[in-house]
Design a protein around this motif. Structure first.
Motif, PDB file in Angstrom:
ATOM      1  N   LEU A   1       0.831  -1.210   0.000  1.00  0.00           N
ATOM      2  CA  LEU A   1       0.000   0.000   0.000  1.00  0.00           C
ATOM      3  C   LEU A   1       0.863   1.256   0.000  1.00  0.00           C
ATOM      4  CD1 LEU A   1      -3.080  -0.964   2.191  1.00  0.00           C
ATOM      5  CD2 LEU A   1      -2.864  -0.866  -0.297  1.00  0.00           C
ATOM      6  N   MET A   2       1.903   1.218  -0.807  1.00  0.00           N
ATOM      7  CA  MET A   2       2.754   2.388  -1.028  1.00  0.00           C
ATOM      8  C   MET A   2       2.786   2.564  -2.537  1.00  0.00           C
ATOM      9  SD  MET A   2       6.498   2.981   0.553  1.00  0.00           S
ATOM     10  CE  MET A   2       7.391   4.524   0.313  1.00  0.00           C
ATOM     11  N   ALA A   3       1.956   3.482  -3.032  1.00  0.00           N
ATOM     12  CA  ALA A   3       1.746   3.490  -4.474  1.00  0.00           C
ATOM     13  C   ALA A   3       1.785   4.901  -5.034  1.00  0.00           C
ATOM     14  CB  ALA A   3       0.399   2.838  -4.795  1.00  0.00           C
ATOM     15  N   GLY A   4       2.148   4.992  -6.293  1.00  0.00           N
ATOM     16  CA  GLY A   4       2.243   6.296  -6.928  1.00  0.00           C
ATOM     17  C   GLY A   4       1.803   6.262  -8.375  1.00  0.00           C
ATOM     18  N   ILE A   5       1.336   7.427  -8.836  1.00  0.00           N
ATOM     19  CA  ILE A   5       0.967   7.598 -10.239  1.00  0.00           C
ATOM     20  C   ILE A   5       1.795   8.763 -10.766  1.00  0.00           C
ATOM     21  CG2 ILE A   5      -0.891   8.142 -11.858  1.00  0.00           C
ATOM     22  CD1 ILE A   5      -2.877   7.156  -9.724  1.00  0.00           C
ATOM     23  N   GLU A   6       2.639   8.479 -11.756  1.00  0.00           N
ATOM     24  CA  GLU A   6       3.477   9.539 -12.303  1.00  0.00           C
ATOM     25  C   GLU A   6       2.808  10.154 -13.520  1.00  0.00           C
ATOM     26  OE1 GLU A   6       7.468   8.410 -13.354  1.00  0.00           O
ATOM     27  OE2 GLU A   6       7.965  10.447 -14.008  1.00  0.00           O
ATOM     28  N   LEU A   7       2.716  11.480 -13.508  1.00  0.00           N
ATOM     29  CA  LEU A   7       2.112  12.193 -14.639  1.00  0.00           C
ATOM     30  C   LEU A   7       3.201  12.860 -15.473  1.00  0.00           C
ATOM     31  CD1 LEU A   7      -0.964  13.942 -12.943  1.00  0.00           C
ATOM     32  CD2 LEU A   7      -0.806  11.674 -13.945  1.00  0.00           C
ATOM     33  N   ASP A   8       2.815  13.304 -16.651  1.00  0.00           N
ATOM     34  CA  ASP A   8       3.786  13.966 -17.526  1.00  0.00           C
ATOM     35  C   ASP A   8       3.870  15.467 -17.228  1.00  0.00           C
ATOM     36  OD1 ASP A   8       1.407  14.901 -18.481  1.00  0.00           O
ATOM     37  OD2 ASP A   8       1.706  14.237 -20.551  1.00  0.00           O
ATOM     38  N   ARG A   9       3.289  15.892 -16.128  1.00  0.00           N
ATOM     39  CA  ARG A   9       3.299  17.306 -15.767  1.00  0.00           C
ATOM     40  C   ARG A   9       3.203  17.463 -14.249  1.00  0.00           C
ATOM     41  NH1 ARG A   9      -0.243  19.189 -19.382  1.00  0.00           N
ATOM     42  NH2 ARG A   9       0.337  17.310 -20.495  1.00  0.00           N
ATOM     43  N   SER A  10       3.399  18.677 -13.781  1.00  0.00           N
ATOM     44  CA  SER A  10       3.289  18.947 -12.350  1.00  0.00           C
ATOM     45  C   SER A  10       1.876  18.617 -11.871  1.00  0.00           C
ATOM     46  CB  SER A  10       3.586  20.425 -12.086  1.00  0.00           C
ATOM     47  OG  SER A  10       3.303  20.722 -10.740  1.00  0.00           O
ATOM     48  N   CYS A  11       1.771  17.982 -10.723  1.00  0.00           N
ATOM     49  CA  CYS A  11       0.423  17.665 -10.236  1.00  0.00           C
ATOM     50  C   CYS A  11       0.167  18.275  -8.864  1.00  0.00           C
ATOM     51  CB  CYS A  11       0.153  16.162 -10.281  1.00  0.00           C
ATOM     52  SG  CYS A  11       1.390  15.109  -9.564  1.00  0.00           S
ATOM     53  N   LYS A  12       0.928  19.303  -8.517  1.00  0.00           N
ATOM     54  CA  LYS A  12       0.743  19.937  -7.208  1.00  0.00           C
ATOM     55  C   LYS A  12      -0.678  20.443  -6.996  1.00  0.00           C
ATOM     56  CE  LYS A  12       5.372  21.243  -5.884  1.00  0.00           C
ATOM     57  NZ  LYS A  12       6.460  22.043  -6.418  1.00  0.00           N
ATOM     58  N   GLU A  13      -1.252  21.003  -8.052  1.00  0.00           N
ATOM     59  CA  GLU A  13      -2.605  21.555  -8.004  1.00  0.00           C
ATOM     60  C   GLU A  13      -3.628  20.473  -7.628  1.00  0.00           C
ATOM     61  OE1 GLU A  13      -4.035  24.342  -8.151  1.00  0.00           O
ATOM     62  OE2 GLU A  13      -6.042  24.049  -8.994  1.00  0.00           O
ATOM     63  N   LEU A  14      -3.286  19.225  -7.943  1.00  0.00           N
ATOM     64  CA  LEU A  14      -4.237  18.143  -7.696  1.00  0.00           C
ATOM     65  C   LEU A  14      -4.475  17.885  -6.213  1.00  0.00           C
ATOM     66  CD1 LEU A  14      -3.288  15.452 -10.366  1.00  0.00           C
ATOM     67  CD2 LEU A  14      -5.213  17.032 -10.365  1.00  0.00           C
ATOM     68  N   VAL A  15      -3.520  18.273  -5.370  1.00  0.00           N
ATOM     69  CA  VAL A  15      -3.684  18.032  -3.928  1.00  0.00           C
ATOM     70  C   VAL A  15      -4.926  18.774  -3.431  1.00  0.00           C
ATOM     71  CG1 VAL A  15      -2.646  18.342  -1.646  1.00  0.00           C
ATOM     72  CG2 VAL A  15      -1.215  17.670  -3.584  1.00  0.00           C
ATOM     73  N   ARG A  16      -5.039  20.041  -3.841  1.00  0.00           N
ATOM     74  CA  ARG A  16      -6.198  20.845  -3.429  1.00  0.00           C
ATOM     75  C   ARG A  16      -7.478  20.306  -4.080  1.00  0.00           C
ATOM     76  NH1 ARG A  16      -9.208  24.325  -5.710  1.00  0.00           N
ATOM     77  NH2 ARG A  16      -7.900  24.526  -7.561  1.00  0.00           N
ATOM     78  N   ARG A  17      -7.410  20.026  -5.374  1.00  0.00           N
ATOM     79  CA  ARG A  17      -8.617  19.560  -6.064  1.00  0.00           C
ATOM     80  C   ARG A  17      -9.070  18.205  -5.536  1.00  0.00           C
ATOM     81  NH1 ARG A  17      -7.788  19.071 -11.783  1.00  0.00           N
ATOM     82  NH2 ARG A  17      -9.662  17.862 -11.414  1.00  0.00           N
ATOM     83  N   ALA A  18      -8.130  17.357  -5.160  1.00  0.00           N
ATOM     84  CA  ALA A  18      -8.501  16.038  -4.635  1.00  0.00           C
ATOM     85  C   ALA A  18      -9.326  16.195  -3.365  1.00  0.00           C
ATOM     86  CB  ALA A  18      -7.261  15.201  -4.372  1.00  0.00           C
ATOM     87  N   SER A  19      -8.897  17.117  -2.490  1.00  0.00           N
ATOM     88  CA  SER A  19      -9.641  17.258  -1.240  1.00  0.00           C
ATOM     89  C   SER A  19     -10.961  17.993  -1.477  1.00  0.00           C
ATOM     90  CB  SER A  19      -8.788  17.944  -0.167  1.00  0.00           C
ATOM     91  OG  SER A  19      -8.684  19.322  -0.421  1.00  0.00           O
ATOM     92  N   GLU A  20     -10.970  19.007  -2.359  1.00  0.00           N
ATOM     93  CA  GLU A  20     -12.203  19.771  -2.571  1.00  0.00           C
ATOM     94  C   GLU A  20     -13.224  19.014  -3.406  1.00  0.00           C
ATOM     95  OE1 GLU A  20     -11.223  23.619  -4.164  1.00  0.00           O
ATOM     96  OE2 GLU A  20     -10.202  24.233  -2.305  1.00  0.00           O
ATOM     97  N   GLU A  21     -12.750  18.378  -4.484  1.00  0.00           N
ATOM     98  CA  GLU A  21     -13.700  17.768  -5.427  1.00  0.00           C
ATOM     99  C   GLU A  21     -13.980  16.302  -5.123  1.00  0.00           C
ATOM    100  OE1 GLU A  21     -12.092  18.396  -9.345  1.00  0.00           O
ATOM    101  OE2 GLU A  21     -11.755  20.529  -8.937  1.00  0.00           O
ATOM    102  N   GLN A  22     -12.969  15.606  -4.611  1.00  0.00           N
ATOM    103  CA  GLN A  22     -13.154  14.158  -4.404  1.00  0.00           C
ATOM    104  C   GLN A  22     -13.117  13.767  -2.935  1.00  0.00           C
ATOM    105  OE1 GLN A  22     -14.006  12.296  -6.893  1.00  0.00           O
ATOM    106  NE2 GLN A  22     -13.639  13.845  -8.467  1.00  0.00           N
ATOM    107  N   ARG A  23     -12.915  14.746  -2.067  1.00  0.00           N
ATOM    108  CA  ARG A  23     -12.788  14.480  -0.636  1.00  0.00           C
ATOM    109  C   ARG A  23     -11.763  13.367  -0.377  1.00  0.00           C
ATOM    110  NH1 ARG A  23     -15.717  17.387   2.058  1.00  0.00           N
ATOM    111  NH2 ARG A  23     -15.762  16.185   3.977  1.00  0.00           N
ATOM    112  N   LEU A  24     -10.603  13.561  -0.981  1.00  0.00           N
ATOM    113  CA  LEU A  24      -9.544  12.562  -0.921  1.00  0.00           C
ATOM    114  C   LEU A  24      -8.240  13.274  -0.590  1.00  0.00           C
ATOM    115  CD1 LEU A  24      -8.846   9.532  -1.750  1.00  0.00           C
ATOM    116  CD2 LEU A  24      -8.223  10.489  -3.969  1.00  0.00           C
ATOM    117  N   LEU A  25      -7.520  12.758   0.415  1.00  0.00           N
ATOM    118  CA  LEU A  25      -6.245  13.363   0.783  1.00  0.00           C
ATOM    119  C   LEU A  25      -5.111  12.641   0.055  1.00  0.00           C
ATOM    120  CD1 LEU A  25      -6.791  13.791   4.630  1.00  0.00           C
ATOM    121  CD2 LEU A  25      -7.004  15.535   2.852  1.00  0.00           C
ATOM    122  N   ILE A  26      -4.390  13.393  -0.773  1.00  0.00           N
ATOM    123  CA  ILE A  26      -3.245  12.807  -1.471  1.00  0.00           C
ATOM    124  C   ILE A  26      -2.022  13.684  -1.213  1.00  0.00           C
ATOM    125  CG2 ILE A  26      -4.632  11.793  -3.323  1.00  0.00           C
ATOM    126  CD1 ILE A  26      -3.683  14.078  -5.155  1.00  0.00           C
TER     127      ILE A  26
END
Ligand SMILES: *Cc1c(COP(=O)(O)O)cnc(C)c1O
Length: 228
Positions: free
Chosen positions: A148-173
Motif C-alpha cells: 500500500l505504497m503506491a504512486g501515479i506519475e504524470l507527464d506534468r506537475s500535479c501539485k494543483e491536484l492536492v487541493r482539487r482532490a480534497s475539494e472535489e473528491q474528498r480525498l487526501l493525497i
C-alpha cells in the motif's frame, strides 16, 4: 531505502538490493536501510528489504511503529549491535517508556491481524484498479508501487491536484517529485474503500486530462469515471 517515497515511489529492484548487500559484504561496509516509510508491513512484508531476501546491518523505523504516537528507532544486529553501548546513542526523549509501550502494543496488534499480508492482498486490487482505470490516460506515465505504497506519475506537475482532490473528491493525497501522486492508504482499509479510492483518483484525473481526450476502452474505467 527499498522504496524511495519522497523520490516518487521508486521501488528498488531485488537485484539491486542483493548486489548492494554483496558489495557491502565484500568491502566490509555496513548496509544501513531507512525503513521508516517502507517498513511496518506497508509493502506487503514486515520490511521492504525482505522482498529481496536480504538483511541490513542496521535499519531505522519510526512513524508507523507508533501508529501516530511519536517514536523512532534504530535497530542493529550482530557485530553492529555490539558497537552500541549505553550513553552512545542518546536523544532527549529517546527510548521513553510510554512511546516504547505504544510501539509494543502496535506490534502486537499488527502481528495478530497480519497487517503485512493485508497490504499484499490490497496491493493487487489497488494497482490493478488504477491500471484498468488509468492505463489509457493521456497524462499518466507510470503506475507503480509495492503493497500500500503506491504512486501515479504524470507527464506534468500535479501539485494543483492536492487541493482539487480534497475539494472535489474528498480525498487526501500528497505529491512527491512534483509529478507523482503518492498514496499510502491505511493498512486497515477494506476492499470497498480501496475500490472507492481508485474511483476517486480516476475521476480526479479524468477531469484533469489535457492535450488529448481520454480514451476509454475499459468498461470498469468508464464506470469509475461516470462515478458509478
Ligand atoms: C519521516 C521520515 C524520516 C524522518 O523520521 P524522523 O522520525 O522524523 O527522524 C526519515 N526517513 C523517511 C523515509 C521518512 O519518511
Amino acid at each position: 531505502m527499498s522504496i524511495q517515497g519522497e523520490g516518487g515511489i521508486r521501488v528498488a529492484s531485488a537485484d539491486y538490493l542483493r548486489e548492494l548487500r554483496a558489495l557491502c559484504d565484500q568491502r566490509g561496509w555496513l548496509l544501513m536501510l531507512d525503513e521508516i516509510q517502507a517498513g511496518m508491513g506497508r509493502t506487503g512484508a514486515w520490511f521492504g528489504h525482505q522482498h529481496a531476501g536480504i538483511t541490513p546491518d542496521a535499519m531505522t523505523l519510526a512513524k508507523a511503529l507508533g501508529n501516530g504516537f511519536p517514536i523512532g528507532a534504530c535497530l542493529a544486529r550482530g557485530e553492529v549491535a555490539d558497537l552500541f553501548s549505553p550513553g552512545q546513542h542518546g536523544s532527549t526523549f529517546g527510548g521513553n517508556p510510554l512511546a516504547c509501550r505504544v510501539g509494543c502494543a502496535v506490534l502486537d496488534i499488527m502481528v495478530r491481524d497480519d497487517m503485512p499480508q493485508r497490504a499484499a492482498v490490497l496491493e493487487a486490487r489497488l494497482l490493478t484498479g488504477w491500471r484498468q482505470a488509468l492505463g489509457n490516460h493521456p497524462n499518466v506515465l507510470a503506475i507503480r508501487g509495492q503493497g500500500l505504497m503506491a504512486g501515479i506519475e504524470l507527464d506534468r506537475s500535479c501539485k494543483e491536484l492536492v487541493r482539487r482532490a480534497s475539494e472535489e473528491q474528498r480525498l487526501l493525497i500528497t505529491v512527491t517529485r512534483d509529478t507523482t501522486i503518492r498514496l499510502l492508504p491505511p493498512l486497515i482499509c477494506d476492499e470497498a474503500q480501496i475500490d472507492d479510492m481508485v474511483a476517486r483518483v480516476a475521476r480526479l484525473l479524468a477531469s484533469n486530462a489535457v492535450d488529448r481526450p481520454v480514451r476509454l476502452t475499459d468498461p470498469t474505467a468508464l464506470a469509475n469515471l461516470q462515478g458509478e
